[in-house]
Design an enzyme around this catalytic site. Sequence first.
Site, short mmCIF file in Angstrom:
data_model
loop_
_atom_site.label_atom_id
_atom_site.label_comp_id
_atom_site.label_asym_id
_atom_site.label_seq_id
_atom_site.Cartn_x
_atom_site.Cartn_y
_atom_site.Cartn_z
N TYR A 1 0.70 -1.40 0.06
CA TYR A 1 0.35 -0.44 -0.28
C TYR A 1 0.37 1.09 -0.20
O TYR A 1 0.16 2.42 -0.01
CB TYR A 1 -0.60 -0.01 1.79
N HIS B 1 -8.04 1.89 -5.73
CA HIS B 1 -7.39 1.17 -5.14
C HIS B 1 -6.06 1.77 -4.96
O HIS B 1 -5.45 1.51 -6.56
CB HIS B 1 -8.02 -0.29 -5.16
C1 DHK Z 1 -7.59 -1.70 0.10
C2 DHK Z 1 -7.68 -2.86 1.26
O1 DHK Z 1 -7.73 -2.43 2.49
C3 DHK Z 1 -8.12 -4.48 0.78
O2 DHK Z 1 -9.11 -4.73 1.33
C4 DHK Z 1 -8.98 -4.61 -1.03
C5 DHK Z 1 -7.76 -1.73 -1.29
C6 DHK Z 1 -7.14 -3.21 -1.14
C7 DHK Z 1 -6.69 -1.39 -1.78
O3 DHK Z 1 -5.65 -1.67 -2.87
O4 DHK Z 1 -6.31 0.16 -2.00
O5 DHK Z 1 -8.71 -5.39 -1.38
#
Ligand code: DHK
Length: 157
Positions: free
Chosen positions: A27, A104
């Site tokens: 992330y 996302h």
């Molecule tokens: C964020 C999340 O918390 C995941 O549960 C999703 C998403 C993807 C992201 O990539 O921002 O699957």
Amino acid sequence: MKKSSPRILFVDGPNLNVLGKREPSVYGGQTLEDIRKDVSDAARREGAAVEFFQSNHEGEIVDRLQRARGEVDGIVINPAGYTHTSVAIRDALVYCALPAVELHLSNPSMREPFRKVSLVEDVVAGRICGIGGYGYVLALQAILHLLREKGRDRAGR
Ligand code: DHK
């Protein structure tokens, strides 16, 4: 007549409040606050008004989306884990009847099979995935573009 600023609501789902500390290899290292600052700077340049909402609770997200109807012009939403499970958030988005962009940080299509399903993908105008935190700035530009197009359509081009 003075044109008023487009109002965009950013909605973030569960676990996005711990961005920066949460699986940074997936992330990224930016916190939600860092991302919001970048979005606010971009919004200032674009002449848009932005509002941010994050919750770890499905019902709170539904409540916020319901209030958004008639209150804002467009929505950018990262439903996070609820993307793959929440009929309630999908239904609330439909209720809003507003242009929306699904966002996302990661690219769920490249991850576990259960992330390949999005219950909102067919009720949003478009999706931005896999660009990390910068995706939020791109999503702002995307929703503003859609609103401008809509305005042009209404004016009959
Ligand atoms: C964020 C999340 O918390 C995941 O549960 C999703 C998403 C993807 C992201 O990539 O921002 O699957």
